[in-house]
Design an enzyme around this catalytic site. Structure first.
Site, PDB file in Angstrom:
ATOM      1  N   HIS B  23      30.614  44.362  34.814  1.00  0.00           N
ATOM      2  CA  HIS B  23      31.880  45.039  34.514  1.00  0.00           C
ATOM      3  C   HIS B  23      32.540  44.257  33.376  1.00  0.00           C
ATOM      4  CE1 HIS B  23      31.572  46.490  38.885  1.00  0.00           C
ATOM      5  NE2 HIS B  23      31.214  47.477  38.083  1.00  0.00           N
ATOM      6  N   GLU B  26      35.656  41.683  33.840  1.00  0.00           N
ATOM      7  CA  GLU B  26      35.663  40.677  34.913  1.00  0.00           C
ATOM      8  C   GLU B  26      35.234  39.365  34.275  1.00  0.00           C
ATOM      9  OE1 GLU B  26      33.624  42.350  38.346  1.00  0.00           O
ATOM     10  OE2 GLU B  26      34.882  44.166  38.264  1.00  0.00           O
ATOM     11  N   ARG B  65      35.853  48.147  32.150  1.00  0.00           N
ATOM     12  CA  ARG B  65      34.899  48.064  33.250  1.00  0.00           C
ATOM     13  C   ARG B  65      33.557  48.657  32.822  1.00  0.00           C
ATOM     14  NH1 ARG B  65      34.890  47.399  38.872  1.00  0.00           N
ATOM     15  NH2 ARG B  65      33.504  48.751  40.038  1.00  0.00           N
ATOM     16  N   HIS B 118      30.993  38.756  39.626  1.00  0.00           N
ATOM     17  CA  HIS B 118      32.097  39.717  39.608  1.00  0.00           C
ATOM     18  C   HIS B 118      33.412  39.046  39.948  1.00  0.00           C
ATOM     19  CE1 HIS B 118      29.850  43.567  39.373  1.00  0.00           C
ATOM     20  NE2 HIS B 118      28.866  42.819  39.860  1.00  0.00           N
ATOM     21  N   TYR B 166      25.452  50.868  47.701  1.00  0.00           N
ATOM     22  CA  TYR B 166      25.259  51.493  46.398  1.00  0.00           C
ATOM     23  C   TYR B 166      24.211  50.739  45.576  1.00  0.00           C
ATOM     24  CZ  TYR B 166      29.122  48.153  45.791  1.00  0.00           C
ATOM     25  OH  TYR B 166      29.944  47.056  45.848  1.00  0.00           O
ATOM     26  N   SER B 167      23.752  51.429  44.535  1.00  0.00           N
ATOM     27  CA  SER B 167      22.614  50.935  43.740  1.00  0.00           C
ATOM     28  C   SER B 167      23.114  49.974  42.681  1.00  0.00           C
ATOM     29  CB  SER B 167      21.892  52.114  43.094  1.00  0.00           C
ATOM     30  OG  SER B 167      21.573  53.048  44.100  1.00  0.00           O
ATOM     31  N   THR B 169      23.311  46.581  40.117  1.00  0.00           N
ATOM     32  CA  THR B 169      22.536  45.988  39.025  1.00  0.00           C
ATOM     33  C   THR B 169      21.555  44.962  39.587  1.00  0.00           C
ATOM     34  OG1 THR B 169      24.581  46.177  37.744  1.00  0.00           O
ATOM     35  CG2 THR B 169      22.802  44.930  36.738  1.00  0.00           C
ATOM     36  N   ARG B 170      22.051  44.160  40.530  1.00  0.00           N
ATOM     37  CA  ARG B 170      21.228  43.082  41.077  1.00  0.00           C
ATOM     38  C   ARG B 170      20.088  43.587  41.963  1.00  0.00           C
ATOM     39  NH1 ARG B 170      26.439  42.896  43.210  1.00  0.00           N
ATOM     40  NH2 ARG B 170      26.640  43.365  45.433  1.00  0.00           N
ATOM     41  N   GLU B 180      31.474  37.474  44.254  1.00  0.00           N
ATOM     42  CA  GLU B 180      32.739  38.168  44.003  1.00  0.00           C
ATOM     43  C   GLU B 180      33.864  37.172  44.224  1.00  0.00           C
ATOM     44  OE1 GLU B 180      32.696  42.050  43.898  1.00  0.00           O
ATOM     45  OE2 GLU B 180      34.510  41.512  42.803  1.00  0.00           O
TER      46      GLU B 180
END
Lengths: 314, 315
Positions: B23, B26, B65, B118, B166-167, B169-170, B180
């Site tokens: 993002h 961030e 973002r 993040h 959810y899908s 990046t990592r 985070e």
């Protein structure tokens, strides 16, 4: 103390969303419009115009679309010819000048209250262009006595009215209500409540003033903008090499003395304040100021003396 | 696969990536990764290939973002197998590229570990995000990190929820780990947040180096918060929010929320209470990026996960 008679304030404007991601003002304006719809024009004791200054930026939850709206109200920008390809904010500023101005004329709105948020820990800061507008300074004094939840400070920019480029310079009297800390794109209930209370108290003061109340003069402590300080940057790439020092972070309006920490570099060193003059930092680590090359501003504390005022009767 | 003494032998973690700027606003991860691209000394470890990488450079450039769509939701099977045509959203193109460089997702050639950095506007402190309750390597690693960071708290968020997962990046890697850290406004770099993230990564890389050198990590347990539900703001018929996170809930990430506790405050001053039957532990409370995803906060439940002892498999 001598009594100064000043004209009544016939109409006030409350402007939110001048920066589209500073959400308290957006929702205060929305709530005021809802109240007006529900209770009619008499919902406030004085006529109030509510304005969403930058609707496109609000829709996208961005500070601005093409250019910072709060720099578009100089006489030059307001009178420049515009076309459909002119920056959105320039066109909108001219629309707002027609609605709330014309800037400098006797027809302009009496008071603009422009609502802003900051990521800096500034509590409630009332920002004024000039240090000699007694009406606005009396409102500041009133807010300082009535609001106790957060510190209420007065900041004067002191640039000549003819050079002013922000929204509140369009009306006869104007000030910015800056409340923080709040991330952009977020609405915090505690911050919203403070903003709403400040707007309600401003309306309250104007109503009392217009009704003949005498407001005693006296001293008002204020901060005057002196200069800005940028982050340490790599000389070639201009990228940041340090962050605001943890001992300065969130300490807006503290006393900064020679030797106090300013920045903590990524390689672990502390950059200190080297100047002799004790000043007060503010707008410490404001998100929107990275692109303007500002880590914080510095101010000098001063005392303004304001006269006792009463509305002049016709 | 377990040996008679109940130690799971796992493959060496030879290739590790550190992603910043998934993002573009961030700032901790962006700053750390750019720093390490310039000078990688701090992140070098014996026998380990470590690649710092800016995942969404156009968003970073713009300090937003994303450009077209959220990169951290873009690694779906549909997107990753989409043909290379004109007009694909920037982040879908980017997802395919990242999958080529660090994946392919699900294959033996994928990177062993990806740390995705993040920040959040929520008061979550330091949080490690896991996608599986059975990834022993990751469980042992977060256990190691938590112990090393103490007394500084590291919370562990587990998102294994079939609909809410959810899908990311990592997720291209065999062992995906989300870092985070908050609270931090978008576009802002706070020194304490930056240094926390830096320290977490230091411990994570230490763990991987130790693991690769043959150290056995004994069985452990990890306290986690398991994602349960997404709670949206009250909205009007036009989809606009009609209330804010209540002051009593604001900043109370990871603290218990019980039935009857205040949850939202309307703009005209009315309180909306939490009506759920069970105590939950909210997180991602008032995250800026989630207004458009219809989320005021997420509820979680506390759980203790157990992990077998692990050791690098002998070749």
């Amino acid at each position: 103390m001598a009594l100064l008679f000043l004209p009544a304030l016939a109409r006030m404007a409350v402007c939110g969303g001048t920066h589209g991601n500073e959400l308290s003002g957006v929702y205060v304006v929305q709530e005021m419009e809802r109240q007006r719809k529900e209770k009619g024009e008499g919902v406030w004791p004085i006529p109030v115009t509510t304005v969403l200054s930058n609707p496109r930026a609000v829709k996208e939850c961005r500070r601005y679309i093409d250019t910072d709206m709060n720099r578009c109200f100089s006489r030059d920008t307001l009178s420049s010819p515009v076309t459909d390809s002119s920056p959105y904010e320039v066109r909108r500023a001219q629309e707002l000048n027609n609605l709330l101005g014309l800037k400098g004329s006797t027809d302009s709105t009496d008071m603009i209250c422009d609502l802003h948020n900051t990521t800096s820990n500034m509590g409630l800061t009332l920002i004024l262009c000039t240090s000699s507008d007694w009406v606005t300074l009396h409102i500041c004094k009133y807010l300082q006595t009535k609001i106790t939840k957060v510190p209420v400070r007065v900041l004067v920019l002191d640039f000549p009215i003819s050079d002013a480029y922000n929204l509140e310079s369009v009306s006869k009297h104007g000030f910015t209500l800056e409340v923080g800390p709040q991330p952009h794109g977020v609405v915090r209930a505690d911050i919203y409540i403070i903003m709403k209370e400040a707007v309600d108290l401003t309306i309250d003061w104007i109503h009392k003033f217009n009704s003949g109340t005498v407001f005693e003069g006296g001293d008002v402590e204020a901060f005057k903008f002196i200069k800005s300080v940028d982050y340490p940057r790599d000389p070639e790439t201009r990228t940041l090499t340090a962050a605001i020092h943890p001992q300065l972070q969130d300490r807006d309006f503290c006393l900064l003395k020679r030797g106090d920490p300013l920045f903590f570099t990524f390689s672990g060193e502390t950059v200190k304040y080297e100047e002799e003059e004790t000043l007060h930092p503010f707008f410490i680590n404001e998100a929107a100021y990275y692109e303007k090359g500002i880590a914080f501003h510095l101010a000098k504390k001063l005392t303004l003396t304001i006269p006792t005022v009463q509305v002049q009767k016709d | 696969m377990s040996s008679r003494t109940n130690i799971s032998c796992l493959q060496e973690a030879a290739r590790v990536a550190i992603f910043g700027g998934t993002h573009g606003n961030e700032m901790s991860g962006i700053t750390l990764v750019n720093m390490w691209i310039q000078n990688s000394a701090e992140i070098e470890r014996n026998g380990l290939l470590i690649k710092p990488f800016i995942s969404n450079p156009r968003a970073v450039e713009k300090c937003s973002r994303y450009i077209d769509t959220d990169l951290n939701r873009a690694f779906t099977p549909e997107n990753l197998s989409a043909p290379d045509v004109e007009g694909l959203p920037y982040e879908v193109q980017r997802a395919k590229e990242i999958n080529r460089m660090f994946g392919p997702k699900g294959s033996a050639d994928a990177y062993d570990v990806i740390f995705d950095l993040h920040n959040t506007t929520s008061n979550m402190g330091s949080t490690l995000i896991l996608e599986s309750s059975t990834d022993l390597f990751n469980l042992q690693m977060v256990h190691y990190i938590k112990k090393a960071m103490a007394p500084h708290t590291c919370s562990v968020l587990l998102n294994e929820h079939p609909q809410l997962k959810y899908s990311t990046t990592r997720s291209v890697a065999k062992h995906p780990v989300g870092l985070e850290v908050g609270p931090q406004p978008q576009g802002v770099l706070r020194s304490n947040v930056f240094e926390s993230m830096r320290t977490i990564l230091k411990h994570a890389l230490d763990f991987i180096e130790l693991f690769n050198s043959g150290v056995t990590f004994p069985p452990c347990t990890v306290d986690v918060f398991r994602v349960q539900e997404r709670m949206d703001y009250p909205r009007d018929t036009n989809g606009n929010i009609t209330a804010m996170v209540h002051p009593h809930l604001q900043d109370c990430d990871w603290e218990p929320l019980n039935r009857g506790d205040p949850m939202f405050l309307t703009f005209d001053g009315r309180t909306v209470l939490y009506e759920g039957a069970n105590t939950v532990y909210p997180t991602f409370i008032n995250e800026a990026a989630y207004y458009e995803k219809q989320q005021a906060f997420m509820t979680t439940g506390r759980e203790i996960l157990a992990a077998n002892a692990i050791r690098k498999a002998c070749k």
